[in-house]
Design a protein around this motif. Sequence first.
Motif, PDB file in Angstrom:
ATOM      1  N   ALA A   1       5.259  15.994  65.061  1.00 14.02           N
ATOM      2  CA  ALA A   1       6.268  17.069  64.049  1.00 14.02           C
ATOM      3  C   ALA A   1       6.204  17.445  62.781  1.00 14.02           C
ATOM      4  O   ALA A   1       5.285  16.812  62.722  1.00 14.02           O
ATOM      5  CB  ALA A   1       7.778  16.093  64.292  1.00 14.02           C
TER       6      ALA A   1
ATOM      7  N   ILE B   1       7.421  20.659  66.773  1.00 17.45           N
ATOM      8  CA  ILE B   1       7.426  19.332  67.510  1.00 17.45           C
ATOM      9  C   ILE B   1       6.384  18.631  68.574  1.00 17.45           C
ATOM     10  O   ILE B   1       6.501  17.709  68.030  1.00 17.45           O
ATOM     11  CB  ILE B   1       9.030  19.593  68.246  1.00 17.45           C
ATOM     12  CG1 ILE B   1      10.284  19.812  67.686  1.00 17.45           C
ATOM     13  CG2 ILE B   1       9.064  17.812  69.024  1.00 17.45           C
ATOM     14  CD1 ILE B   1      11.807  20.591  68.822  1.00 17.45           C
TER      15      ILE B   1
ATOM     16  N   LEU C   1       8.706  24.978  69.570  1.00 19.40           N
ATOM     17  CA  LEU C   1       8.305  23.858  70.251  1.00 19.40           C
ATOM     18  C   LEU C   1       7.194  23.434  68.907  1.00 19.40           C
ATOM     19  O   LEU C   1       6.889  21.580  68.749  1.00 19.40           O
ATOM     20  CB  LEU C   1       7.563  23.769  71.415  1.00 19.40           C
ATOM     21  CG  LEU C   1       6.512  22.409  72.279  1.00 19.40           C
ATOM     22  CD1 LEU C   1       7.839  21.346  72.269  1.00 19.40           C
ATOM     23  CD2 LEU C   1       6.025  22.852  73.973  1.00 19.40           C
TER      24      LEU C   1
ATOM     25  N   GLU D   1       7.245  16.226  60.357  1.00 20.82           N
ATOM     26  CA  GLU D   1       7.370  15.492  59.580  1.00 20.82           C
ATOM     27  C   GLU D   1       5.700  14.478  59.536  1.00 20.82           C
ATOM     28  O   GLU D   1       5.888  14.218  58.822  1.00 20.82           O
ATOM     29  CB  GLU D   1       8.595  14.898  59.700  1.00 20.82           C
ATOM     30  CG  GLU D   1       9.964  15.672  59.628  1.00 20.82           C
ATOM     31  CD  GLU D   1       9.973  16.870  60.676  1.00 20.82           C
ATOM     32  OE1 GLU D   1       9.513  16.669  61.290  1.00 20.82           O
ATOM     33  OE2 GLU D   1      11.513  17.163  59.846  1.00 20.82           O
ATOM     34  N   VAL D   2       5.293  14.883  60.952  1.00 23.95           N
ATOM     35  CA  VAL D   2       4.186  14.127  60.793  1.00 23.95           C
ATOM     36  C   VAL D   2       3.263  14.341  60.351  1.00 23.95           C
ATOM     37  O   VAL D   2       2.145  13.849  59.557  1.00 23.95           O
ATOM     38  CB  VAL D   2       4.165  13.205  61.971  1.00 23.95           C
ATOM     39  CG1 VAL D   2       2.732  13.083  62.465  1.00 23.95           C
ATOM     40  CG2 VAL D   2       5.172  13.268  62.791  1.00 23.95           C
TER      41      VAL D   2
ATOM     42  N   GLY E   1       2.918  17.963  69.386  1.00 30.13           N
ATOM     43  CA  GLY E   1       1.819  17.298  69.298  1.00 30.13           C
ATOM     44  C   GLY E   1       1.333  16.798  67.869  1.00 30.13           C
ATOM     45  O   GLY E   1       0.806  17.147  67.181  1.00 30.13           O
TER      46      GLY E   1
HETATM   47  C1  LIG Z   1       7.868  21.575  76.689  1.00 28.95           C
HETATM   48  C2  LIG Z   1       7.164  19.812  75.921  1.00 28.95           C
HETATM   49  C3  LIG Z   1       5.838  19.907  76.833  1.00 28.95           C
HETATM   50  C4  LIG Z   1       5.471  18.816  76.576  1.00 28.95           C
HETATM   51  N1  LIG Z   1       3.894  18.495  76.870  1.00 28.95           N
HETATM   52  C5  LIG Z   1       3.462  17.446  76.598  1.00 28.95           C
HETATM   53  C6  LIG Z   1       1.730  17.607  77.068  1.00 28.95           C
HETATM   54  O1  LIG Z   1       1.649  18.127  77.824  1.00 28.95           O
HETATM   55  N2  LIG Z   1       1.129  16.045  76.469  1.00 28.95           N
HETATM   56  C7  LIG Z   1       1.121  15.136  75.561  1.00 28.95           C
HETATM   57  O2  LIG Z   1       0.857  14.437  75.578  1.00 28.95           O
HETATM   58  N3  LIG Z   1       2.809  15.123  75.175  1.00 28.95           N
HETATM   59  C8  LIG Z   1       3.859  16.088  75.560  1.00 28.95           C
HETATM   60  N4  LIG Z   1       4.606  16.646  74.845  1.00 28.95           N
HETATM   61  C9  LIG Z   1       5.240  15.951  74.059  1.00 28.95           C
HETATM   62  C10 LIG Z   1       5.604  15.796  72.451  1.00 28.95           C
HETATM   63  O3  LIG Z   1       4.130  15.646  72.328  1.00 28.95           O
HETATM   64  C11 LIG Z   1       6.314  15.190  71.923  1.00 28.95           C
HETATM   65  O4  LIG Z   1       7.516  15.677  71.989  1.00 28.95           O
HETATM   66  C12 LIG Z   1       5.898  15.174  70.453  1.00 28.95           C
HETATM   67  O5  LIG Z   1       4.994  14.730  70.301  1.00 28.95           O
HETATM   68  C13 LIG Z   1       6.990  14.782  69.929  1.00 28.95           C
HETATM   69  O6  LIG Z   1       7.751  13.320  69.892  1.00 28.95           O
HETATM   70  P1  LIG Z   1       9.107  13.504  70.244  1.00 28.95           P
HETATM   71  O7  LIG Z   1       9.489  14.107  71.043  1.00 28.95           O
HETATM   72  O8  LIG Z   1       9.586  11.551  70.886  1.00 28.95           O
HETATM   73  O9  LIG Z   1       9.620  12.999  69.063  1.00 28.95           O
HETATM   74  P2  LIG Z   1       9.836  12.026  67.807  1.00 28.95           P
HETATM   75  O10 LIG Z   1       8.567  11.735  68.000  1.00 28.95           O
HETATM   76  O11 LIG Z   1      11.012  11.720  67.936  1.00 28.95           O
HETATM   77  O12 LIG Z   1      10.349  13.219  66.216  1.00 28.95           O
HETATM   78  C14 LIG Z   1      11.265  13.546  66.412  1.00 28.95           C
HETATM   79  C15 LIG Z   1      11.767  13.962  65.306  1.00 28.95           C
HETATM   80  O13 LIG Z   1      11.812  12.728  64.196  1.00 28.95           O
HETATM   81  C16 LIG Z   1      11.235  13.108  63.316  1.00 28.95           C
HETATM   82  N5  LIG Z   1      10.027  11.709  63.190  1.00 28.95           N
HETATM   83  C17 LIG Z   1       9.516  11.482  64.303  1.00 28.95           C
HETATM   84  N6  LIG Z   1       8.008  10.538  63.290  1.00 28.95           N
HETATM   85  C18 LIG Z   1       8.174  10.985  61.574  1.00 28.95           C
HETATM   86  C19 LIG Z   1       7.587  10.086  61.244  1.00 28.95           C
HETATM   87  N7  LIG Z   1       5.977   9.400  61.043  1.00 28.95           N
HETATM   88  N8  LIG Z   1       8.028  10.558  60.226  1.00 28.95           N
HETATM   89  C20 LIG Z   1       8.973  11.532  59.313  1.00 28.95           C
HETATM   90  N9  LIG Z   1       9.676  12.199  60.612  1.00 28.95           N
HETATM   91  C21 LIG Z   1       9.705  11.723  61.847  1.00 28.95           C
HETATM   92  C22 LIG Z   1      11.199  14.676  63.099  1.00 28.95           C
HETATM   93  O14 LIG Z   1      11.886  15.379  62.496  1.00 28.95           O
HETATM   94  C23 LIG Z   1      10.465  14.587  64.431  1.00 28.95           C
HETATM   95  O15 LIG Z   1      10.988  15.938  64.637  1.00 28.95           O
HETATM   96  C24 LIG Z   1       5.429  17.844  75.434  1.00 28.95           C
HETATM   97  C25 LIG Z   1       7.206  18.409  74.536  1.00 28.95           C
HETATM   98  C26 LIG Z   1       7.502  18.932  74.917  1.00 28.95           C
HETATM   99  C27 LIG Z   1       9.814  19.525  74.582  1.00 28.95           C
END
Ligand SMILES: Cc1cc2nc3c(=O)[nH]c(=O)nc-3n(C[C@H](O)[C@H](O)[C@H](O)COP(=O)(O)OP(=O)(O)OC[C@H]3O[C@@H](n4cnc5c(N)ncnc54)[C@H](O)[C@@H]3O)c2cc1C
Length: 84
Positions: free
Chosen positions: A65, A61, A58, A67-68, A63
């Motif tokens: 990812a 991913i 995690l 890549e970000v 906070g």
């Molecule tokens: C168990 C768990 C607990 C969580 N708890 C919290 C919490 O307490 N508070 C909260 O706010 N959030 C929480 N989250 C959400 C978490 O912060 C997000 O999952 C995280 O920010 C990634 O966003 P996403 O899942 O939409 O993935 P996406 O943003 O869709 O990313 C998927 C993939 O796309 C690619 N990608 C994305 N953006 C870019 C970029 N700019 N450039 C290049 N590649 C990119 C990367 O390969 C990335 O791994 C939680 C998630 C999980 C799984």
Amino acid sequence: MATQHYIEGKDVTEWASMAKLKAGRLLRSVPDACLQYWGGMGYTWDNPVSRLYRDGRLASIGGGADEVMLGIISKHMHTLPAHR
Ligand SMILES: Cc1cc2nc3c(=O)[nH]c(=O)nc-3n(C[C@H](O)[C@H](O)[C@H](O)COP(=O)(O)OP(=O)(O)OC[C@H]3O[C@@H](n4cnc5c(N)ncnc54)[C@H](O)[C@@H]3O)c2cc1C
């Protein structure tokens, strides 16, 4: 170094992004090595290494990812192509 800069009130966005990127990568590679050491036992749900392998994932991913983080670091280092 990052903590010192933070205390001095400097912008530590780049340092923090580097630290998060590094920590996430370590949390992928260390449990992976541990699981490999344990072999099939490490792969089973009964073994805490298996839990660590999944939970540690995690960090790369949540906070922002990896890549970000790379995007933020590149932006601060001015290594991204200019937007037109
Ligand atoms: C168990 C768990 C607990 C969580 N708890 C919290 C919490 O307490 N508070 C909260 O706010 N959030 C929480 N989250 C959400 C978490 O912060 C997000 O999952 C995280 O920010 C990634 O966003 P996403 O899942 O939409 O993935 P996406 O943003 O869709 O990313 C998927 C993939 O796309 C690619 N990608 C994305 N953006 C870019 C970029 N700019 N450039 C290049 N590649 C990119 C990367 O390969 C990335 O791994 C939680 C998630 C999980 C799984």
